[in-house]
Design a protein around this motif. Structure first.
Motif, PDB file in Angstrom:
ATOM      1  N   ALA A 110      28.483   7.441  80.459  1.00  0.00           N
ATOM      2  CA  ALA A 110      28.998   7.871  79.155  1.00  0.00           C
ATOM      3  C   ALA A 110      28.357   9.184  78.713  1.00  0.00           C
ATOM      4  O   ALA A 110      29.045  10.088  78.224  1.00  0.00           O
ATOM      5  CB  ALA A 110      28.759   6.788  78.108  1.00  0.00           C
ATOM      6  N   TYR A 111      27.045   9.308  78.885  1.00  0.00           N
ATOM      7  CA  TYR A 111      26.383  10.558  78.520  1.00  0.00           C
ATOM      8  C   TYR A 111      26.841  11.708  79.409  1.00  0.00           C
ATOM      9  O   TYR A 111      27.039  12.827  78.930  1.00  0.00           O
ATOM     10  CB  TYR A 111      24.862  10.423  78.601  1.00  0.00           C
ATOM     11  N   GLN A 112      27.011  11.438  80.685  1.00  0.00           N
ATOM     12  CA  GLN A 112      27.471  12.498  81.592  1.00  0.00           C
ATOM     13  C   GLN A 112      28.878  12.951  81.213  1.00  0.00           C
ATOM     14  O   GLN A 112      29.172  14.142  81.198  1.00  0.00           O
ATOM     15  CB  GLN A 112      27.435  12.026  83.048  1.00  0.00           C
ATOM     16  N   GLN A 113      29.730  12.000  80.881  1.00  0.00           N
ATOM     17  CA  GLN A 113      31.085  12.338  80.451  1.00  0.00           C
ATOM     18  C   GLN A 113      31.044  13.149  79.153  1.00  0.00           C
ATOM     19  O   GLN A 113      31.784  14.119  78.989  1.00  0.00           O
ATOM     20  CB  GLN A 113      31.915  11.071  80.271  1.00  0.00           C
ATOM     21  N   PHE A 114      30.163  12.754  78.227  1.00  0.00           N
ATOM     22  CA  PHE A 114      30.007  13.494  76.975  1.00  0.00           C
ATOM     23  C   PHE A 114      29.595  14.935  77.265  1.00  0.00           C
ATOM     24  O   PHE A 114      30.157  15.880  76.707  1.00  0.00           O
ATOM     25  CB  PHE A 114      28.967  12.818  76.080  1.00  0.00           C
TER      26      PHE A 114
END
Length: 151
Positions: free
Chosen positions: A124-128
């Motif tokens: 999720a953080y990488q996608q963000f």
């Protein structure tokens, strides 16, 4: 005691009311006052009633934030994901994308336990970071990402 009883009575009156605008305003007021459980109860109902409107977008985001503030991180993560899927370019999309990771980060267990939430938070953080490379939340997201990778 009397004040608490009147507050509970007022919430019950609002909850049973058929006036959705009244419920919406009360939910916003409850959210702003830190009464996240009351706000959640009203917002869950309002999301289906106000589907497709600008108010649904705000209601969905407020519901996710209320769940997050109530430490219900799994529900918050799911609601933030729902917000992003319905409103990928919505006014709260950047914050919702960040809080998907943040919710999963908060629910990530210690390293010796199942790391499924940790992996979800990393993703999720990488996608963000991929979607919002210039975000003011970038530094915090990177810090969280490094902490999660250490787990």
């Amino acid at each position: 005691m009397l004040l608490f009883g009147s507050c509970a009575g007022e919430f019950n009156k609002v909850y049973k009311s058929a006036d959705t605008d009244y419920k919406y305003e009360y939910a916003k007021e409850a959210f702003a006052s830190g009464k996240f459980s009351q706000a959640s109860s009203l917002l869950e109902e309002l999301i289906t009633i106000k589907k497709g409107s600008e108010e649904e977008q705000e209601s969905l985001y407020m519901l996710a934030m209320a769940q997050y503030c109530n430490f219900d991180y799994e529900a918050a993560s799911a609601t933030f994901k729902k917000y992003i899927s319905r409103y990928p370019r919505g006014i709260y999309a950047e914050w919702a994308a960040f809080y998907v990771g943040q919710s999963l980060f908060e629910s990530a267990p210690e390293p010796r336990l199942d790391q499924t939430p940790t992996i979800g938070a990393i993703n999720a953080y990488q996608q963000f970071l991929d979607l919002y490379p210039d975000s003011k939340l970038r530094g915090e997201a990177q810090t969280r990402l490094y902490e999660l990778q250490d787990k």
